[in-house]
Design a protein around this motif. Structure first.
Motif, PDB file in Angstrom:
ATOM      1  N   UNK A   1      -1.910  11.304  -3.964  1.00  8.55           N
ATOM      2  CA  UNK A   1      -0.765  10.109  -3.784  1.00  8.55           C
ATOM      3  C   UNK A   1      -1.165   9.102  -4.723  1.00  8.55           C
ATOM      4  N   UNK A   2      -0.390   8.135  -4.861  1.00  5.88           N
ATOM      5  CA  UNK A   2      -0.831   7.166  -5.977  1.00  5.88           C
ATOM      6  C   UNK A   2      -0.712   5.927  -4.758  1.00  5.88           C
ATOM      7  N   UNK A   3      -1.662   5.273  -4.664  1.00  9.15           N
ATOM      8  CA  UNK A   3      -1.217   3.617  -3.974  1.00  9.15           C
ATOM      9  C   UNK A   3      -1.501   2.715  -4.176  1.00  9.15           C
ATOM     10  N   UNK A   4      -0.494   2.079  -3.685  1.00 13.12           N
ATOM     11  CA  UNK A   4      -1.147   0.229  -4.371  1.00 13.12           C
ATOM     12  C   UNK A   4      -0.321   0.137  -5.346  1.00 13.12           C
TER      13      UNK A   4
ATOM     14  N   UNK B   1      10.710  -2.364   3.304  1.00 10.83           N
ATOM     15  CA  UNK B   1       9.901  -1.626   1.570  1.00 10.83           C
ATOM     16  C   UNK B   1       9.628  -0.207   2.098  1.00 10.83           C
ATOM     17  N   UNK B   2       9.656   0.601   1.331  1.00  3.89           N
ATOM     18  CA  UNK B   2       8.588   2.038   1.174  1.00  3.89           C
ATOM     19  C   UNK B   2       6.912   1.614   1.013  1.00  3.89           C
ATOM     20  N   UNK B   3       7.773   2.726   1.989  1.00  2.00           N
ATOM     21  CA  UNK B   3       5.834   2.949   2.620  1.00  2.00           C
ATOM     22  C   UNK B   3       5.571   4.277   2.022  1.00  2.00           C
ATOM     23  N   UNK B   4       6.109   4.769   1.606  1.00  2.00           N
ATOM     24  CA  UNK B   4       6.043   7.151   1.230  1.00  2.00           C
ATOM     25  C   UNK B   4       7.497   6.818   0.742  1.00  2.00           C
ATOM     26  N   UNK B   5       7.405   7.345  -0.918  1.00  3.32           N
ATOM     27  CA  UNK B   5       8.029   8.328  -1.312  1.00  3.32           C
ATOM     28  C   UNK B   5       7.404   9.851  -2.493  1.00  3.32           C
TER      29      UNK B   5
ATOM     30  N   UNK C   1       0.456  -1.263   0.123  1.00  6.39           N
ATOM     31  CA  UNK C   1       0.355  -0.007  -0.022  1.00  6.39           C
ATOM     32  C   UNK C   1       0.754   0.918   0.147  1.00  6.39           C
ATOM     33  N   UNK C   2       2.460   1.258  -0.381  1.00  5.60           N
ATOM     34  CA  UNK C   2       3.050   1.926  -0.533  1.00  5.60           C
ATOM     35  C   UNK C   2       2.359   3.354  -1.550  1.00  5.60           C
ATOM     36  N   UNK C   3       2.819   4.716  -0.929  1.00  3.83           N
ATOM     37  CA  UNK C   3       2.454   5.996  -1.493  1.00  3.83           C
ATOM     38  C   UNK C   3       2.783   6.525  -2.638  1.00  3.83           C
ATOM     39  N   UNK C   4       2.936   7.542  -3.341  1.00 10.34           N
ATOM     40  CA  UNK C   4       3.923   7.979  -4.413  1.00 10.34           C
ATOM     41  C   UNK C   4       3.309   9.310  -4.417  1.00 10.34           C
ATOM     42  N   UNK C   5       3.572  10.287  -4.143  1.00  9.73           N
ATOM     43  CA  UNK C   5       3.944  11.408  -4.577  1.00  9.73           C
ATOM     44  C   UNK C   5       4.617  12.519  -4.771  1.00  9.73           C
ATOM     45  N   UNK C   6       4.100  12.469  -6.148  1.00 11.86           N
ATOM     46  CA  UNK C   6       5.278  12.790  -7.433  1.00 11.86           C
ATOM     47  C   UNK C   6       4.423  13.315  -8.093  1.00 11.86           C
TER      48      UNK C   6
END
Length: 118
Positions: free
Chosen positions: A44-47, A106-110, A33-38
């Motif tokens: 945020x993009x999740x999953x 694991x990366x939880x948030x970027x 369920x890691x998030x990417x905010x870019x």
């Protein structure tokens, strides 16, 4: 929690895999369920699907990243990565990545802050 050298290695591995052009290998580094905010400030993009779509788009845009000196936060979770990014051979732009690494490694948030100056 992963120690400082391990967190930095995970962050470096993320950017290396992205530069290598392997979206599936990039996704392996994220929590399910890691998030990417870019760029930072957008939703945020999740999953897994969103992570794969993000990595594939960066690869399709021929993103190349050169990382600078990484700094691990004292919270035992985050790593700040200054870097330069170019797209399709274009000019380098300054950016900062903030990665939150979970207890499983694991990366939880970027979160990426990317400048517009060249």
């Amino acid at each position: 929690m992963p120690d400082e050298p391990r967190r930095k290695a995970i962050a470096a591995d993320y950017f290396r895999r992205l530069n290598d052009g392997d979206a599936d290998a990039v996704v392996e580094l994220f929590a399910p369920e890691g998030r990417i905010e870019h760029p930072l400030g957008r939703p945020a993009r999740r999953g897994r699907d969103a992570q794969r779509d993000y990595a594939a788009a960066q690869i399709r845009d021929q993103v190349r990243i050169e990382t600078g000196l990484m700094v691990a936060a004292q919270d035992d979770r985050q790593v700040v990565v200054p870097h330069t990014v170019s797209r399709g051979g274009g000019p380098d732009r300054p950016a900062i990545g903030i990665l939150r690494i979970g207890p499983t490694g694991l990366i939880e948030q970027l979160r990426i802050l990317e400048g517009t100056d060249r």
